[in-house]
Design a protein around this motif. Structure first.
Motif, mmCIF file in Angstrom:
data_model
loop_
_atom_site.group_PDB
_atom_site.id
_atom_site.type_symbol
_atom_site.label_atom_id
_atom_site.label_comp_id
_atom_site.label_asym_id
_atom_site.label_seq_id
_atom_site.Cartn_x
_atom_site.Cartn_y
_atom_site.Cartn_z
ATOM 1 N N GLU A 257 12.246 7.440 68.929
ATOM 2 C CA GLU A 257 12.981 7.280 70.188
ATOM 3 C C GLU A 257 14.427 6.889 69.917
ATOM 4 N N PHE A 258 14.628 5.951 68.988
ATOM 5 C CA PHE A 258 15.995 5.521 68.670
ATOM 6 C C PHE A 258 16.811 6.712 68.186
ATOM 7 N N ILE A 259 16.247 7.498 67.274
ATOM 8 C CA ILE A 259 16.973 8.656 66.741
ATOM 9 C C ILE A 259 17.288 9.645 67.851
ATOM 10 N N SER A 260 16.375 9.841 68.788
ATOM 11 C CA SER A 260 16.632 10.799 69.882
ATOM 12 C C SER A 260 17.853 10.398 70.687
ATOM 13 N N HIS A 261 18.088 9.099 70.850
ATOM 14 C CA HIS A 261 19.280 8.646 71.576
ATOM 15 C C HIS A 261 20.514 8.660 70.666
ATOM 16 N N ALA A 262 20.337 8.300 69.403
ATOM 17 C CA ALA A 262 21.471 8.331 68.470
ATOM 18 C C ALA A 262 22.029 9.744 68.335
ATOM 19 N N LEU A 263 21.184 10.770 68.504
ATOM 20 C CA LEU A 263 21.655 12.151 68.377
ATOM 21 C C LEU A 263 22.639 12.537 69.484
ATOM 22 N N LYS A 264 22.614 11.796 70.596
ATOM 23 C CA LYS A 264 23.625 12.049 71.635
ATOM 24 C C LYS A 264 25.012 11.726 71.092
ATOM 25 N N ALA A 265 25.104 10.594 70.381
ATOM 26 C CA ALA A 265 26.384 10.232 69.763
ATOM 27 C C ALA A 265 26.693 11.146 68.582
ATOM 28 N N GLN A 266 25.653 11.493 67.802
ATOM 29 C CA GLN A 266 25.863 12.384 66.648
ATOM 30 C C GLN A 266 26.497 13.695 67.087
ATOM 31 N N ASP A 267 26.025 14.245 68.185
ATOM 32 C CA ASP A 267 26.522 15.553 68.629
ATOM 33 C C ASP A 267 27.980 15.481 69.045
ATOM 34 N N THR A 268 28.405 14.358 69.606
ATOM 35 C CA THR A 268 29.798 14.239 70.039
ATOM 36 C C THR A 268 30.714 13.766 68.919
ATOM 37 N N MET A 269 30.127 13.233 67.840
ATOM 38 C CA MET A 269 30.919 12.641 66.764
ATOM 39 C C MET A 269 31.108 13.597 65.595
ATOM 40 N N ALA A 270 30.021 14.207 65.126
ATOM 41 C CA ALA A 270 30.113 15.025 63.916
ATOM 42 C C ALA A 270 29.282 16.299 63.993
ATOM 43 N N VAL A 271 28.424 16.430 64.984
ATOM 44 C CA VAL A 271 27.437 17.495 65.143
ATOM 45 C C VAL A 271 26.354 17.381 64.079
ATOM 46 N N CYS A 272 26.745 17.485 62.791
ATOM 47 C CA CYS A 272 25.735 17.430 61.742
ATOM 48 C C CYS A 272 26.396 17.122 60.406
ATOM 49 N N GLN A 273 25.577 16.664 59.471
ATOM 50 C CA GLN A 273 26.045 16.524 58.098
ATOM 51 C C GLN A 273 26.273 17.928 57.526
ATOM 52 N N PRO A 274 27.342 18.159 56.753
ATOM 53 C CA PRO A 274 27.576 19.494 56.199
ATOM 54 C C PRO A 274 26.368 20.007 55.415
ATOM 55 N N ARG A 275 26.108 21.289 55.518
ATOM 56 C CA ARG A 275 24.942 21.867 54.840
ATOM 57 C C ARG A 275 25.025 21.689 53.326
ATOM 58 N N ILE A 276 26.219 21.831 52.760
ATOM 59 C CA ILE A 276 26.316 21.711 51.307
ATOM 60 C C ILE A 276 25.907 20.308 50.862
ATOM 61 N N THR A 277 26.266 19.302 51.661
ATOM 62 C CA THR A 277 25.852 17.928 51.363
ATOM 63 C C THR A 277 24.346 17.785 51.492
ATOM 64 N N GLN A 278 23.772 18.399 52.522
ATOM 65 C CA GLN A 278 22.325 18.324 52.690
ATOM 66 C C GLN A 278 21.601 18.945 51.490
ATOM 67 N N HIS A 279 22.107 20.039 50.987
ATOM 68 C CA HIS A 279 21.468 20.667 49.824
ATOM 69 C C HIS A 279 21.650 19.820 48.569
#
Length: 391
Positions: A257-279
């Motif tokens: 539940e916490f992550i589901s709400h944090a993703l609202k801020a994530q989407d407005t702040m950075a959208v996502c961690q870069p894919r190259i970093t994820q790999h």
């Protein structure tokens, strides 16, 4: 007419590492006595060659330039959770993980999800300076828990409880500590977690340096509690773990539940961690456990050597606390600030470190030293420069 800067952000101090490195403009370069950098906690070793070779093969994939889901690719989060199981003995589910642009962004996500302006966060001193900077920018009140040198810098849960008020939204803990290096024992972490549960608040743990705990000991076993997400939020970084600081590889771990709400801020702040970093993270968690363990042993040796040389009789600087990545040192200049002591070290001795007061109020007698940039063979010379500074 010139636009106005917010008073709230004007009141926050500037990034201290930038300030300290600016002092070097007045120092004449000395080829025979090169600068010793004990300022920033950046590993001086490169990422594992097999990791960088793998990333080179990823760059031809057109998908690498695209967005991922806000929380990160599922296979990466699954790999992260599998590693949690190996390190902690229990793991969150992938739905409780959000990959972030470093631990700093994870902290922002945690705090904006937990708090609103006017709320309080209990912050043990000395505090990693980015944390109170963020709190102050968000209109939150850091409630300082004084540094207890007699306890070796280990947080006292009873002292924390005395600071809790109806406005307390979180207890913040950084372990191993930046700036002291002190590892909070698992039993103390359990006490703080139980306190947060009993008082209806959150325990926010920043474990950026968890992979450098001596002997590879498990930091705690809180994830074995099926209800851990009710009162625990964890911030993690893979930047130091895999020598990927510039890749900005962090994550936020909390309840679904916490992550589901944090993703609202994530989407407005950075959208996502870069894919190259994820790999990069995915390769690390799947293949580099032994490589990480080897670097931990190397950092332990650096710390042990530094401690043995620094504490020999005759050093006017005193070691107040230390750990695998950091030392917290009392300087020998009564009535002088840490900033004055650190500037003297930079200009006169060619050693840069951070002044204690950037880690919170009342810490002017201290300095922070970081071992990430200094190899074992350079440690005796670094300590001699401390010993040689005129008091």
């Amino acid at each position: 007419m010139e636009f106005a800067i917010s008073d709230q952000i004007r009141s926050v101090h500037a990034p201290p590492i930038t300030e300290v490195k600016g002092w070097l403009a007045s120092r004449e370069p000395d080829p025979g006595r090169p600068l010793i950098d004990l300022c920033q906690a950046v590993p001086d070793y490169a990422p594992a060659r097999q990791l960088t070779d793998y990333l080179a093969t990823c760059l031809d994939d057109p998908a690498m330039a695209k967005y991922s889901p806000d929380e990160g690719l599922l296979e990466v989060r699954e790999g992260v959770c599998a590693r949690y199981g190996r390190v902690y003995g229990a793991a969150p589910a992938p739905e409780g993980v959000c990959l972030t642009i470093g631990a700093s962004q994870a902290f922002w996500l945690a705090i904006v999800t937990l708090c609103r302006a006017g709320d309080e966060v209990i912050v043990p001193l000395p505090a990693y300076f980015d944390h109170p900077m963020a709190l102050e920018m968000l209109g939150l009140r850091p409630v300082w828990l004084p540094f207890d040198e007699k306890r070796g810098g280990v947080v006292d849960p009873a002292a924390v409880e005395r600071l809790i008020t109806p406005r307390t939204r979180a207890i913040l803990l950084v372990t191993p500590s930046n700036p002291t290096g002190v590892v909070t024992p698992p039993d103390v972490i359990h006490e703080l977690y139980s306190l947060a549960r009993r008082r209806g608040t959150a325990l926010v743990i920043d474990e950026t340096y968890a992979d450098f705990i001596p002997c590879g000991a498990a930091p705690h076993d809180l994830f074995a509690d099926p209800h851990w997400g009710d009162h625990l939020v964890q911030i993690m970084s893979f930047g130091k773990t895999y020598a990927l600081t510039g890749y900005r590889a962090g994550c936020l771990v909390a309840s679904d539940e916490f992550i589901s709400h944090a993703l609202k801020a994530q989407d407005t702040m950075a959208v996502c961690q870069p894919r190259i970093t994820q790999h990069a993270v995915l390769y690390g968690v799947r293949h580099l456990d032994d490589w990480v363990a080897g670097n931990r042993l190397m950092m332990e040796r650096r710390h042990d050597l530094f401690r043995s040389v620094f504490t020999r009789p005759g050093n006017p600087f005193e070691l107040a606390a230390s750990g695998t990545f950091f030392a917290w040192v009392r300087h020998p200049f009564p009535g002088r600030t840490g900033r004055e002591a650190a500037r003297r070290l930079a200009v006169e001795a060619g050693v840069i470190c951070l002044p204690g007061e950037v880690f919170g109020p009342g810490l002017e007698p201290y300095l922070r030293l970081a071992f990430g940039n200094i190899r074992e063979e350079a440690i005796p010379e670094a300590v001699e420069r401390f010993r040689g500074l005129a008091v």
